[in-house]
Motif scaffolding. Structure first.
Motif, PDB file in Angstrom:
ATOM      1  N   GLY A   1      38.456 -18.549 100.513  1.00 62.27           N
ATOM      2  CA  GLY A   1      38.323 -19.989 100.618  1.00 62.27           C
ATOM      3  C   GLY A   1      36.928 -20.398 101.035  1.00 62.27           C
ATOM      4  O   GLY A   1      36.035 -19.565 101.190  1.00 62.27           O
ATOM      5  N   THR A   2      36.749 -21.691 101.251  1.00 68.02           N
ATOM      6  CA  THR A   2      35.460 -22.212 101.697  1.00 68.02           C
ATOM      7  C   THR A   2      35.303 -22.044 103.203  1.00 68.02           C
ATOM      8  O   THR A   2      34.217 -21.704 103.679  1.00 68.02           O
ATOM      9  CB  THR A   2      35.338 -23.700 101.337  1.00 68.02           C
TER      10      THR A   2
ATOM     11  N   GLN B   1      37.722 -19.910  95.941  1.00 69.01           N
ATOM     12  CA  GLN B   1      37.084 -21.194  95.688  1.00 69.01           C
ATOM     13  C   GLN B   1      36.431 -21.150  94.313  1.00 69.01           C
ATOM     14  O   GLN B   1      35.771 -20.179  93.957  1.00 69.01           O
ATOM     15  CB  GLN B   1      36.054 -21.481  96.773  1.00 69.01           C
ATOM     16  N   MET B   2      36.599 -22.210  93.552  1.00 71.32           N
ATOM     17  CA  MET B   2      36.102 -22.232  92.184  1.00 71.32           C
ATOM     18  C   MET B   2      34.661 -22.743  92.124  1.00 71.32           C
ATOM     19  O   MET B   2      34.131 -23.278  93.089  1.00 71.32           O
ATOM     20  CB  MET B   2      36.999 -23.103  91.316  1.00 71.32           C
ATOM     21  N   HIS B   3      34.057 -22.576  90.965  1.00 70.55           N
ATOM     22  CA  HIS B   3      32.810 -23.241  90.555  1.00 70.55           C
ATOM     23  C   HIS B   3      31.527 -22.697  91.194  1.00 70.55           C
ATOM     24  O   HIS B   3      30.439 -23.053  90.760  1.00 70.55           O
ATOM     25  CB  HIS B   3      32.857 -24.755  90.828  1.00 70.55           C
ATOM     26  N   GLY B   4      31.627 -21.899  92.239  1.00 77.39           N
ATOM     27  CA  GLY B   4      30.421 -21.440  92.915  1.00 77.39           C
ATOM     28  C   GLY B   4      29.573 -20.544  92.025  1.00 77.39           C
ATOM     29  O   GLY B   4      30.089 -19.779  91.213  1.00 77.39           O
ATOM     30  N   ALA B   5      28.260 -20.625  92.196  1.00 81.55           N
ATOM     31  CA  ALA B   5      27.318 -19.851  91.381  1.00 81.55           C
ATOM     32  C   ALA B   5      26.699 -18.736  92.214  1.00 81.55           C
ATOM     33  O   ALA B   5      25.899 -18.986  93.121  1.00 81.55           O
ATOM     34  CB  ALA B   5      26.216 -20.758  90.837  1.00 81.55           C
ATOM     35  N   VAL B   6      27.091 -17.484  91.921  1.00 84.94           N
ATOM     36  CA  VAL B   6      26.478 -16.312  92.528  1.00 84.94           C
ATOM     37  C   VAL B   6      25.580 -15.684  91.470  1.00 84.94           C
ATOM     38  O   VAL B   6      26.073 -15.203  90.442  1.00 84.94           O
ATOM     39  CB  VAL B   6      27.524 -15.295  93.010  1.00 84.94           C
TER      40      VAL B   6
ATOM     41  N   ALA C   1      24.813 -18.621  97.401  1.00 88.95           N
ATOM     42  CA  ALA C   1      25.717 -19.177  96.392  1.00 88.95           C
ATOM     43  C   ALA C   1      25.766 -20.696  96.532  1.00 88.95           C
ATOM     44  O   ALA C   1      25.891 -21.233  97.636  1.00 88.95           O
ATOM     45  CB  ALA C   1      27.114 -18.589  96.555  1.00 88.95           C
ATOM     46  N   ILE C   2      25.654 -21.398  95.403  1.00 88.99           N
ATOM     47  CA  ILE C   2      25.782 -22.857  95.374  1.00 88.99           C
ATOM     48  C   ILE C   2      27.259 -23.171  95.149  1.00 88.99           C
ATOM     49  O   ILE C   2      27.852 -22.718  94.178  1.00 88.99           O
ATOM     50  CB  ILE C   2      24.909 -23.467  94.263  1.00 88.99           C
ATOM     51  N   LEU C   3      27.858 -23.952  96.062  1.00 89.32           N
ATOM     52  CA  LEU C   3      29.310 -24.086  96.107  1.00 89.32           C
ATOM     53  C   LEU C   3      29.833 -25.250  95.280  1.00 89.32           C
ATOM     54  O   LEU C   3      29.082 -26.087  94.788  1.00 89.32           O
ATOM     55  CB  LEU C   3      29.774 -24.249  97.557  1.00 89.32           C
ATOM     56  N   TRP C   4      31.155 -25.320  95.206  1.00 87.29           N
ATOM     57  CA  TRP C   4      31.890 -26.312  94.420  1.00 87.29           C
ATOM     58  C   TRP C   4      31.603 -27.741  94.859  1.00 87.29           C
ATOM     59  O   TRP C   4      31.647 -28.657  94.036  1.00 87.29           O
ATOM     60  CB  TRP C   4      33.381 -26.034  94.506  1.00 87.29           C
ATOM     61  N   ASN C   5      31.330 -27.957  96.146  1.00 86.47           N
ATOM     62  CA  ASN C   5      31.123 -29.319  96.643  1.00 86.47           C
ATOM     63  C   ASN C   5      29.645 -29.650  96.811  1.00 86.47           C
ATOM     64  O   ASN C   5      29.281 -30.542  97.571  1.00 86.47           O
ATOM     65  CB  ASN C   5      31.873 -29.532  97.959  1.00 86.47           C
ATOM     66  N   ASP C   6      28.788 -28.939  96.073  1.00 86.35           N
ATOM     67  CA  ASP C   6      27.351 -29.195  96.055  1.00 86.35           C
ATOM     68  C   ASP C   6      27.061 -30.260  94.996  1.00 86.35           C
ATOM     69  O   ASP C   6      27.567 -30.176  93.875  1.00 86.35           O
ATOM     70  CB  ASP C   6      26.611 -27.894  95.725  1.00 86.35           C
TER      71      ASP C   6
ATOM     72  N   PRO D   1      32.650 -16.836  92.970  1.00 85.79           N
ATOM     73  CA  PRO D   1      32.771 -16.179  94.277  1.00 85.79           C
ATOM     74  C   PRO D   1      33.760 -15.024  94.334  1.00 85.79           C
ATOM     75  O   PRO D   1      33.406 -13.919  94.767  1.00 85.79           O
ATOM     76  CB  PRO D   1      33.180 -17.339  95.196  1.00 85.79           C
ATOM     77  N   LYS D   2      35.002 -15.241  93.888  1.00 79.84           N
ATOM     78  CA  LYS D   2      35.977 -14.156  93.974  1.00 79.84           C
ATOM     79  C   LYS D   2      35.590 -12.990  93.073  1.00 79.84           C
ATOM     80  O   LYS D   2      35.917 -11.828  93.354  1.00 79.84           O
ATOM     81  CB  LYS D   2      37.391 -14.643  93.640  1.00 79.84           C
ATOM     82  N   ASP D   3      34.875 -13.291  91.971  1.00 80.13           N
ATOM     83  CA  ASP D   3      34.498 -12.236  91.033  1.00 80.13           C
ATOM     84  C   ASP D   3      33.327 -11.419  91.566  1.00 80.13           C
ATOM     85  O   ASP D   3      33.160 -10.255  91.189  1.00 80.13           O
ATOM     86  CB  ASP D   3      34.192 -12.842  89.665  1.00 80.13           C
TER      87      ASP D   3
END
Length: 487
Positions: free
Chosen positions: A8-9, A78-83, A95-100, A154-156
């Motif tokens: 999670g976040t 958490q979805m959408h994050g960029a690693v 990592a840039i997160l989903w709520n950025d 993130p999870k990947d």
């Protein structure tokens, strides 16, 4: 026995599930978010791994015998994050997160360059998605961007550490804005908008498939059997749906977590981008779902609780519940856009607002305004889903905010739908991840994806809904009046 890992976040959660559907144990390790600039939201992936290692060490100490019986691992996150990784798998930046919200201009550029993007991806370009974040990097951190060899969710990224494999699955990949959601494959056209190709992407599997196997050294370190599979898993909401048995058309849930989500299962790809509704793949094959998303739901309640120096959210809600009907009618109006907004406004610059404050207003009045304002924002999203044909006779209620019976009654009345709390539903994505591991080890959907026992039901109150309607109309007028001021 199956192990679910939910990144999670605010917390990484671990869950052990046995084959009688009994949750043997859960444990969590707290995470923090960094906000180095306005609109920015980041985390260091190294903190995720440290949290996972600490959680596994605790499980080994307290439940070593159960760990030794684990047959498979599932991942949720958490979805959408960029690693972003270089050719040596080194993380290039936090990592840039989903709520950025920094990539608003890049979203506009992507939509202008590819008007058919929503038809392919099922979604408007929004700053929360992964692709605009890479477009931002391309413009503002071009030297780092030139070194990007892989982009992982993130999870990947955790999967890479667990197995050495670059793999994602359909539900999480659908939130990147790079997936052809109807065809369940990467879209060359969408990737080209950010200067990337399929070579930068992980391999895709279904969430209920085995994706890789656990590294032998980690199995030995944590007391797990050697060679166990890691399932594809799911994005947090799709995994939560699997955990609640929300897997058939017409099934749905309302999640009151950091964000607020209304999730509906669909038998086919059903995009409605005009209302900023998300159309994603589910974590199970040949299944899709729609979502409306409010970016600040229970997090709005947490914010006002801390702002007012209340001991906890439950204490504040008790004060709210003690207000008279007249006091509620005279409370301020709250726009809950503390992190911008998605459905239906798609406005990363939207801001939180208290309107109508007077000397008479106290903590209870502000608390009420926040609970009501989040409800109004969720109603906006529910109406957007209904406009696209979405419907449900009842919604399961999950997330931290689901603990409040008073808030549940307010929301049921606003949405005019039964809200049902399930026993154990607070396990959310971690339970869904464990179930996806079970499916990857040969379990069937009917056997594994059961709905929970009902713990509590909130029925709509027509009188309450009627009393709230004038304030909802005022809420909508206030947003429209301030829209041009959100910069």
């Amino acid at each position: 026995m199956f192990l679910g890992i939910d990144l999670g976040t605010s917390e990484l959660k671990l869950l052990l599930l046995d084959e009688q559907h009994r949750i043997v144990t859960t444990t969590g390790v707290a995470l923090t978010v960094q906000r180095p600039q306005p609109l920015w939201s980041e985390q260091d992936p190294a903190a995720w791994w440290a949290a996972l290692d600490a959680g596994m060490a605790k499980l080994k100490e307290e439940h070593g015998d159960a760990l030794a019986q684990v047959r498979g691992i599932g991942l949720s996150g958490q979805m959408h994050g960029a690693v972003t990784l270089d050719a040596a798998d080194q993380v290039l930046r936090p990592a840039i997160l989903w709520n950025d919200g920094r990539s608003g201009p890049q979203c506009a550029e992507m939509m202008a360059a590819c008007p058919e993007l929503p038809a392919i991806t099922g979604n408007l370009a929004m700053p929360g998605f992964t692709a605009p974040k890479l477009a931002w990097m391309r413009q503002h951190e071009h030297e780092l961007f030139a070194r990007v060899a892989k982009v992982l969710l993130p999870k990947d990224w955790l999967r890479l550490q667990l197995s050495g494999e670059y793999v994602s699955e359909m539900s999480d990949a659908a939130g990147t804005l790079w997936l052809d959601v109807g065809r369940r494959c990467w879209s060359p056209e969408a990737l080209a908008l950010t200067g990337l190709t399929e070579a930068h992407m992980p391999r895709l599997v279904e969430g209920s498939e085995a994706s890789a196997t656990l590294k032998p050294e980690l199995a030995a370190r944590w007391g797990l059997p050697a060679g166990i599979p890691v399932a594809g898993g799911g994005g947090d909401n799709a995994a939560s749906a699997v955990g609640m048995g929300v897997v058939k058309p017409g099934d749905g849930f309302l999640s009151l977590g950091t964000s607020g989500v209304i999730f509906l299962c669909n038998p086919a790809f059903s995009p409605n981008p005009a209302r900023a509704v998300h159309a994603f793949c589910h974590a199970l094959p040949d299944t899709w779902h729609q979502m409306s998303v409010v970016l600040s739901a229970a997090s709005s309640l947490r914010w006002v609780t801390q702002l007012l120096n209340e001991p906890n959210e439950a204490t504040l809600i008790d004060k709210v519940a003690a207000l008279s009907d007249t006091q509620r009618q005279q409370a301020p109006i709250f726009l809950p856009y503390l992190s911008g907004e998605r459905t239906p406004h798609n406005n990363a610059n939207a801001k939180g607002v208290f309107f109508g404050l007077t000397h008479e207003h106290d903590a209870a009045a502000l608390g009420y305004a926040v609970l009501e304002g989040v409800g109004f924002a969720l109603l906006d999203g529910w109406q957007a889903l209904q406009a696209g044909g979405g419907s449900a006779e009842q919604l399961w209620l999950v997330g931290g905010g689901a603990r409040s019976e008073w808030w549940a009654k307010l929301l049921a009345s606003l949405l005019n739908v039964r809200l049902v709390n399930g026993v154990g539903a607070e396990a959310g994505g971690a339970l869904g991840a464990a179930r996806l591991a079970w499916l990857a080890c040969g379990g069937t959907v009917d056997e594994v994806c059961r709905t929970p026992d009902i713990a509590r039901v909130a029925e709509p109150d027509p009188a309450l809904a009627a009393a709230l309607q004038p304030r909802y109309e005022r809420f909508k007028r206030l947003f429209e009046a301030l829209r041009s001021e959100f910069v």
